[in-house]
Design a protein around this motif. Structure first.
Motif, PDB file in Angstrom:
ATOM      1  N   ALA A  75      21.976  61.111  -2.876  1.00  0.00           N
ATOM      2  CA  ALA A  75      21.738  60.004  -1.957  1.00  0.00           C
ATOM      3  C   ALA A  75      21.325  58.771  -2.751  1.00  0.00           C
ATOM      4  N   SER A  76      22.163  57.752  -2.747  1.00  0.00           N
ATOM      5  CA  SER A  76      21.864  56.517  -3.472  1.00  0.00           C
ATOM      6  C   SER A  76      22.418  55.340  -2.684  1.00  0.00           C
ATOM      7  N   VAL A  77      21.524  54.687  -1.961  1.00  0.00           N
ATOM      8  CA  VAL A  77      21.891  53.568  -1.098  1.00  0.00           C
ATOM      9  C   VAL A  77      20.902  52.439  -1.361  1.00  0.00           C
ATOM     10  N   PRO A  78      21.377  51.223  -1.671  1.00  0.00           N
ATOM     11  CA  PRO A  78      20.431  50.153  -2.015  1.00  0.00           C
ATOM     12  C   PRO A  78      19.554  49.702  -0.858  1.00  0.00           C
ATOM     13  N   GLY A  79      20.117  49.608   0.351  1.00  0.00           N
ATOM     14  CA  GLY A  79      19.340  49.148   1.495  1.00  0.00           C
ATOM     15  C   GLY A  79      19.089  47.649   1.461  1.00  0.00           C
ATOM     16  N   THR A  80      18.602  47.121   2.570  1.00  0.00           N
ATOM     17  CA  THR A  80      18.343  45.684   2.687  1.00  0.00           C
ATOM     18  C   THR A  80      16.959  45.368   3.229  1.00  0.00           C
ATOM     19  N   SER A  81      16.151  46.378   3.503  1.00  0.00           N
ATOM     20  CA  SER A  81      14.861  46.163   4.164  1.00  0.00           C
ATOM     21  C   SER A  81      13.698  45.980   3.197  1.00  0.00           C
ATOM     22  N   GLY A  82      13.921  46.282   1.911  1.00  0.00           N
ATOM     23  CA  GLY A  82      12.819  46.293   0.957  1.00  0.00           C
ATOM     24  C   GLY A  82      12.141  47.635   0.850  1.00  0.00           C
ATOM     25  N   VAL A  83      12.554  48.603   1.684  1.00  0.00           N
ATOM     26  CA  VAL A  83      12.011  49.964   1.639  1.00  0.00           C
ATOM     27  C   VAL A  83      13.075  50.895   1.049  1.00  0.00           C
ATOM     28  N   ARG A  84      12.649  51.742   0.109  1.00  0.00           N
ATOM     29  CA  ARG A  84      13.529  52.769  -0.433  1.00  0.00           C
ATOM     30  C   ARG A  84      12.815  54.111  -0.389  1.00  0.00           C
ATOM     31  N   TRP A  85      13.537  55.108   0.078  1.00  0.00           N
ATOM     32  CA  TRP A  85      13.014  56.465   0.138  1.00  0.00           C
ATOM     33  C   TRP A  85      13.450  57.232  -1.107  1.00  0.00           C
ATOM     34  N   VAL A  86      12.507  57.902  -1.763  1.00  0.00           N
ATOM     35  CA  VAL A  86      12.775  58.681  -2.974  1.00  0.00           C
ATOM     36  C   VAL A  86      12.537  60.143  -2.619  1.00  0.00           C
ATOM     37  N   ILE A  87      13.609  60.963  -2.678  1.00  0.00           N
ATOM     38  CA  ILE A  87      13.602  62.266  -2.018  1.00  0.00           C
ATOM     39  C   ILE A  87      14.002  63.374  -2.989  1.00  0.00           C
ATOM     40  N   ASP A  88      13.184  64.411  -3.033  1.00  0.00           N
ATOM     41  CA  ASP A  88      13.590  65.680  -3.623  1.00  0.00           C
ATOM     42  C   ASP A  88      13.544  66.713  -2.504  1.00  0.00           C
ATOM     43  N   PRO A  89      14.694  67.111  -1.967  1.00  0.00           N
ATOM     44  CA  PRO A  89      14.691  67.977  -0.790  1.00  0.00           C
ATOM     45  C   PRO A  89      14.234  69.396  -1.076  1.00  0.00           C
ATOM     46  N   LEU A  90      14.332  69.822  -2.348  1.00  0.00           N
ATOM     47  CA  LEU A  90      13.901  71.173  -2.702  1.00  0.00           C
ATOM     48  C   LEU A  90      13.452  71.167  -4.157  1.00  0.00           C
ATOM     49  N   ASP A  91      12.168  70.937  -4.366  1.00  0.00           N
ATOM     50  CA  ASP A  91      11.598  70.931  -5.709  1.00  0.00           C
ATOM     51  C   ASP A  91      11.088  72.337  -6.010  1.00  0.00           C
ATOM     52  N   GLY A  92      11.700  72.982  -6.993  1.00  0.00           N
ATOM     53  CA  GLY A  92      11.380  74.376  -7.289  1.00  0.00           C
ATOM     54  C   GLY A  92      12.508  75.290  -6.865  1.00  0.00           C
ATOM     55  N   THR A  93      13.745  74.923  -7.223  1.00  0.00           N
ATOM     56  CA  THR A  93      14.913  75.670  -6.743  1.00  0.00           C
ATOM     57  C   THR A  93      14.953  77.100  -7.291  1.00  0.00           C
ATOM     58  N   VAL A  94      14.519  77.297  -8.527  1.00  0.00           N
ATOM     59  CA  VAL A  94      14.540  78.659  -9.078  1.00  0.00           C
ATOM     60  C   VAL A  94      13.526  79.537  -8.346  1.00  0.00           C
ATOM     61  N   ASN A  95      12.359  78.994  -8.040  1.00  0.00           N
ATOM     62  CA  ASN A  95      11.395  79.742  -7.226  1.00  0.00           C
ATOM     63  C   ASN A  95      12.003  80.109  -5.876  1.00  0.00           C
ATOM     64  N   TYR A  96      12.685  79.159  -5.270  1.00  0.00           N
ATOM     65  CA  TYR A  96      13.333  79.387  -3.973  1.00  0.00           C
ATOM     66  C   TYR A  96      14.374  80.498  -4.090  1.00  0.00           C
ATOM     67  N   LEU A  97      15.164  80.453  -5.155  1.00  0.00           N
ATOM     68  CA  LEU A  97      16.191  81.468  -5.374  1.00  0.00           C
ATOM     69  C   LEU A  97      15.580  82.858  -5.468  1.00  0.00           C
ATOM     70  N   TYR A  98      14.460  82.982  -6.175  1.00  0.00           N
ATOM     71  CA  TYR A  98      13.846  84.281  -6.416  1.00  0.00           C
ATOM     72  C   TYR A  98      12.898  84.728  -5.300  1.00  0.00           C
ATOM     73  N   GLY A  99      12.684  83.870  -4.316  1.00  0.00           N
ATOM     74  CA  GLY A  99      11.776  84.236  -3.242  1.00  0.00           C
ATOM     75  C   GLY A  99      10.318  84.003  -3.556  1.00  0.00           C
ATOM     76  N   LEU A 100      10.044  83.205  -4.592  1.00  0.00           N
ATOM     77  CA  LEU A 100       8.659  82.838  -4.896  1.00  0.00           C
ATOM     78  C   LEU A 100       8.231  81.696  -3.967  1.00  0.00           C
ATOM     79  N   PRO A 101       6.961  81.605  -3.621  1.00  0.00           N
ATOM     80  CA  PRO A 101       6.530  80.651  -2.593  1.00  0.00           C
ATOM     81  C   PRO A 101       6.336  79.215  -3.072  1.00  0.00           C
ATOM     82  N   THR A 102       6.348  78.988  -4.383  1.00  0.00           N
ATOM     83  CA  THR A 102       5.991  77.656  -4.884  1.00  0.00           C
ATOM     84  C   THR A 102       7.217  76.760  -4.973  1.00  0.00           C
TER      85      THR A 102
END
Length: 266
Positions: A75-102
């Motif tokens: 997701a990379s959109v410049p926008g025009t409002s002066g607000v930008r959202w910086v997003i990591d939708p899933l931080d810790g993907t390897v933990n997620y893959l293995y079923g770890l909670p972190t």
């Protein structure tokens, strides 16, 4: 909190984080590690990652169509409002893959280039961390405060390692030299959670090389608003070279050792 824009951005980030966290938690197959319907388990994780980012960007665009985006999954959109959202939708993907909670959903809002809102949603711990610039950091309704600084040799510090073997080898060398100077080292697998844990007083410090803006934007604000110090190499802000967050009193000696040990280069 009196700034109406900050209040609006916080409410939207909290709701987007809650929705994305529920999607990831409830949509993860119980047999993810051996999922037979995909070419590999990584494909399933990637699909969930992309779905979570699409949910977040779609929700935010619906409410604030002029805002920009910077996201891990493209997701990379410049926008025009002066607000930008910086997003990591899933931080810790390897933990997620293995079923770890972190693992976590990380959402930050910048206004005119300055991070003003940060949310870290940790679904498997049933915890939501949030901060607004100048208004403190919270886990739910509980105000957060970084731990009182112990001597460095009594500090519990977390870090992370790159998945490129050559880079990881140098990072392991830095950690090996650092361990005798500390109480101990932890490695959770999620930068966003580590930064939130510094804010919550569960860690005395955290450092890592190679983070992207979406990895650290929300957690950095939460840590700072809880009274921690954050930075990169001495005199510099957090960056891909180095990110450091720690209680005052731990920050400077930890940062100095990381500089001495070359933690900022491969």
């Amino acid at each position: 909190m009196t700034d109406p824009l900050h209040a609006e951005l916080l409410d939207l980030a909290l709701e987007a984080g809650r929705r994305a966290g529920a999607l990831l938690r409830d949509g993860r197959p119980d047999d993810l590690a051996v999922a037979a319907t995909k070419s590999s388990p990584i494909d399933v994780v990637t699909e969930m990652d992309l779905a979570a980012e699409a949910l977040i960007t779609g929700f935010l665009t619906e409410h604030r169509p002029e805002d920009g985006f910077l996201g891990e999954e493209g997701a990379s959109v410049p926008g025009t409002s002066g607000v930008r959202w910086v997003i990591d939708p899933l931080d810790g993907t390897v933990n997620y893959l293995y079923g770890l909670p972190t693992w976590a959903v990380s959402i930050a809002a910048e206004h005119q280039g300055r991070t003003v809102v940060g949310v870290v949603e940790v679904p498997m711990r049933r915890e939501t961390y949030h901060a607004v610039v100048g208004a403190g950091a919270f886990q739910g309704d509980r105000r957060l405060a970084a731990r009182p600084a112990p001597p460095l040799d009594q500090a519990l510090v977390s870090t992370g390692f790159n998945y490129v073997a050559e880079v990881r080898a140098h990072q392991a060398d830095v950690a090996q030299r650092l361990i005798p100077r500390l109480r101990d080292i932890r490695r959770s697998g999620s930068a966003a959670v580590d930064l939130a844990d510094v804010a919550a007083g569960r860690l005395d410090g955290y450092y890592e090389r190679g983070l992207h803006p979406w990895d650290l934007a929300a957690g950095d604000l939460i840590a700072r608003e809880a009274g921690a110090l954050t930075g990169g190499r001495p005199g510099e802000p957090p960056s891909r070279e180095l990110t450091v967050a720690a209680s005052p009193g731990v920050f400077e000696p930890l940062q100095a050792l990381l500089e001495e040990f070359g933690a900022w280069h491969d």
